[in-house]
Motif scaffolding. Structure first.
Motif, PDB file in Angstrom:
ATOM      1  N   ASP A 364      84.360  36.391 -10.084  1.00  0.00           N
ATOM      2  CA  ASP A 364      83.085  37.104 -10.167  1.00  0.00           C
ATOM      3  C   ASP A 364      83.005  38.204  -9.114  1.00  0.00           C
ATOM      4  O   ASP A 364      82.269  38.112  -8.118  1.00  0.00           O
ATOM      5  CB  ASP A 364      81.922  36.117 -10.021  1.00  0.00           C
ATOM      6  CG  ASP A 364      80.644  36.638 -10.669  1.00  0.00           C
ATOM      7  OD1 ASP A 364      80.538  37.865 -10.846  1.00  0.00           O
ATOM      8  OD2 ASP A 364      79.770  35.815 -11.007  1.00  0.00           O
ATOM      9  N   ASP A 366      81.597  40.996  -9.387  1.00  0.00           N
ATOM     10  CA  ASP A 366      80.238  41.542  -9.358  1.00  0.00           C
ATOM     11  C   ASP A 366      79.439  40.909  -8.220  1.00  0.00           C
ATOM     12  O   ASP A 366      78.850  41.605  -7.385  1.00  0.00           O
ATOM     13  CB  ASP A 366      79.572  41.295 -10.710  1.00  0.00           C
ATOM     14  CG  ASP A 366      78.095  41.676 -10.728  1.00  0.00           C
ATOM     15  OD1 ASP A 366      77.732  42.655 -10.057  1.00  0.00           O
ATOM     16  OD2 ASP A 366      77.315  40.984 -11.409  1.00  0.00           O
ATOM     17  N   LYS A 367      79.441  39.586  -8.158  1.00  0.00           N
ATOM     18  CA  LYS A 367      78.698  38.895  -7.105  1.00  0.00           C
ATOM     19  C   LYS A 367      79.322  39.113  -5.730  1.00  0.00           C
ATOM     20  O   LYS A 367      78.615  39.127  -4.715  1.00  0.00           O
ATOM     21  CB  LYS A 367      78.619  37.400  -7.417  1.00  0.00           C
ATOM     22  CG  LYS A 367      77.696  37.055  -8.575  1.00  0.00           C
ATOM     23  CD  LYS A 367      77.584  35.557  -8.760  1.00  0.00           C
ATOM     24  CE  LYS A 367      76.605  35.211  -9.879  1.00  0.00           C
ATOM     25  NZ  LYS A 367      76.492  33.735 -10.094  1.00  0.00           N
ATOM     26  N   ARG A 370      78.345  43.168  -4.730  1.00  0.00           N
ATOM     27  CA  ARG A 370      77.070  43.835  -4.994  1.00  0.00           C
ATOM     28  C   ARG A 370      76.115  43.684  -3.806  1.00  0.00           C
ATOM     29  O   ARG A 370      76.244  42.772  -2.980  1.00  0.00           O
ATOM     30  CB  ARG A 370      76.432  43.274  -6.259  1.00  0.00           C
ATOM     31  CG  ARG A 370      75.915  41.860  -6.164  1.00  0.00           C
ATOM     32  CD  ARG A 370      75.535  41.343  -7.541  1.00  0.00           C
ATOM     33  NE  ARG A 370      74.939  40.011  -7.495  1.00  0.00           N
ATOM     34  CZ  ARG A 370      74.728  39.272  -8.571  1.00  0.00           C
ATOM     35  NH1 ARG A 370      75.075  39.726  -9.777  1.00  0.00           N
ATOM     36  NH2 ARG A 370      74.179  38.075  -8.460  1.00  0.00           N
ATOM     37  N   SER A 372      72.898  42.526  -2.200  1.00  0.00           N
ATOM     38  CA  SER A 372      71.950  41.447  -2.493  1.00  0.00           C
ATOM     39  C   SER A 372      70.529  41.959  -2.635  1.00  0.00           C
ATOM     40  O   SER A 372      69.713  41.375  -3.360  1.00  0.00           O
ATOM     41  CB  SER A 372      72.006  40.381  -1.395  1.00  0.00           C
ATOM     42  OG  SER A 372      71.699  40.953  -0.123  1.00  0.00           O
ATOM     43  N   PRO A 375      71.055  44.390  -6.674  1.00  0.00           N
ATOM     44  CA  PRO A 375      72.249  43.877  -7.350  1.00  0.00           C
ATOM     45  C   PRO A 375      72.881  44.824  -8.361  1.00  0.00           C
ATOM     46  O   PRO A 375      74.001  44.554  -8.815  1.00  0.00           O
ATOM     47  CB  PRO A 375      71.740  42.605  -8.046  1.00  0.00           C
ATOM     48  CG  PRO A 375      70.514  42.216  -7.290  1.00  0.00           C
ATOM     49  CD  PRO A 375      69.892  43.512  -6.875  1.00  0.00           C
TER      50      PRO A 375
END
Length: 409
Positions: A364, A366-367, A370, A372, A375
């Motif tokens: 992941d 993306d997480k 990104r 916080s 996002p």
């Protein structure tokens, strides 16, 4: 009455024949493959047709090109694959030698080793074809920089098969070089020409092939610093004894799409050659889709087509007996790709990657990168242009991927 040879005669005959017999046994043992060892990729790149400005200012004909790469796993026996698959005319090569790269265009001359092709130094690669060198003994260290020097002959295409985004300087001089040649004043080009992959022979080694676009290709990394996310990924794997046997093969292409459009052949077209064609792989990472969404995301069918393409690539990977991992598409807010429709498409595709169960695991990204607080955007300290990441961002991605693979072992 016949007289048979005496015992002394037989002893003399045996002394004469024994060295020959031992030589045959020795040669047979050397040339018999060790079933406990197998070829595994340690480095690879996706071969493309050159675009405008990608070829040297002068033809490669009767010139020598020194090209630097960063390998992953090491070995004591290796081979090099050269490719002419993207050209329509033959390429004539007079000789190829490798050596440990030191700095800039310099090499450790003591390590210089000439390659052969069918026991010959010279080779002509026909259009649309590839050649593999004979295997050689060479102490290739894990994670080292290696120089590959090609001496080109008369017949070299003006549009040689290449990789446009090498992020590494190649050095080109006139004439036929030797390990003693000085490349420091040569023409510089940030592209690779005709080199495609390196395999090593070893035990209990495997590799992961990565299908990607410019983020995987290293846009935003530092030229010659070997700090793409895949470089950090490999370095992190090498630090861990549980994963130090895993090679990383970067098949990213800048501007590439999965389904259609973009630069070079889309992922669906090049997958069989660039991914399934690699040696000794046990897993694939698919980290591509940003350009599909960014270029065509106003069409609501783009997400469906991208997901169907993922399914096709997963099917092919599984049929080849490979694990197929999916990586989520990273944020693009503040870049030229961003719009509400594009963002909705990215979120939809990422949700499918995470929850469909189609992949054998999900990295992941993306997480991982990104913001916080926002996002839809990359963290400001990790981005290069709000689409690509900088070396700090690639370090985060590489460590994140290595932790995932460590747990998946």
């Amino acid at each position: 009455m016949k007289h048979f040879p005496t015992g002394k005669f037989w002893r003399m005959a045996l002394l004469m024949v024994l060295p020959i017999l031992m030589s045959c046994v020795s040669k047979t043992a050397v040339n018999t493959p060790d079933p406990a060892k197998q070829w595994t990729g340690t480095w690879a790149t996706a071969v493309e047709k050159p675009g405008q400005g990608d070829m040297p200012k002068a033809s490669l004909s009767n010139r020598s090109a020194r090209q630097i790469i960063h390998v992953s796993i090491g070995g004591e026996t290796m081979r090099l694959r050269l490719s002419n698959v993207q050209s329509t005319t033959p390429v004539d090569i007079k000789g190829v030698y490798i050596a440990d790269a030191t700095y800039s265009s310099n090499i450790n001359k003591a390590t210089a080793t000439w390659l052969t092709f069918g026991n010959q130094r010279s080779v002509t690669i026909e259009p649309g074809k590839e050649v593999m060198s004979d295997d050689i003994t060479y102490h290739l260290r894990p994670g080292q920089r290696l120089a590959i020097t090609i001496n080109y002959g008369d017949a070299t295409p003006d549009a040689a098969s290449c990789h446009r985004g090498s992020r590494t300087t190649s050095y080109i001089i006139s004439g036929e070089s030797t390990p003693e040649s000085d490349f420091s004043q040569g023409e510089e080009a940030v592209h690779w020409y005709n080199i495609a992959s390196i395999d090593v022979l070893g035990s209990n080694q495997t590799a992961i092939a990565i299908l990607g676009n410019s983020i995987t290709d290293g846009r935003g990394s530092t030229t010659d610093a070997q700090n793409r996310w895949t470089d950090f990924f490999s370095d992190e794997l090498l630090k861990n004894p549980a994963t130090a046997h895993i090679g990383i093969l970067n098949l990213g292409i800048g501007g590439n799409c999965v389904v259609r459009g973009g630069l070079s052949e889309p992922g669906l077209v090049r997958f069989d050659r660039d991914i399934l064609g690699q040696t000794g792989i046990s897993a694939i990472i698919i980290f591509e889709g940003t350009n599909d969404i960014g270029s065509f995301g106003d069409n609501p069918q783009v997400g469906d087509r991208l997901i169907e393409a993922y399914k096709e690539l997963i099917r092919k990977g599984h049929e080849a007996g490979l694990k197929v991992y999916g990586a989520t598409i990273t944020p693009v807010k503040n870049s030229f790709y961003y719009s509400e429709k594009h963002e909705a498409m990215r979120k939809r595709v990422n949700e499918w990657i995470r929850t469909s169960g189609s992949f054998d695991g999900v990295i992941d990204f993306d997480k991982a990168v990104r913001d916080s607080a926002d996002p839809e955007a990359l963290r400001s300290d990790l981005q290069e242009d709000w689409l690509h990441l900088n070396p700090a961002g690639y370090a985060v991605m590489g460590k994140f991927a290595a932790e995932f693979i460590g747990k998946a072992q």
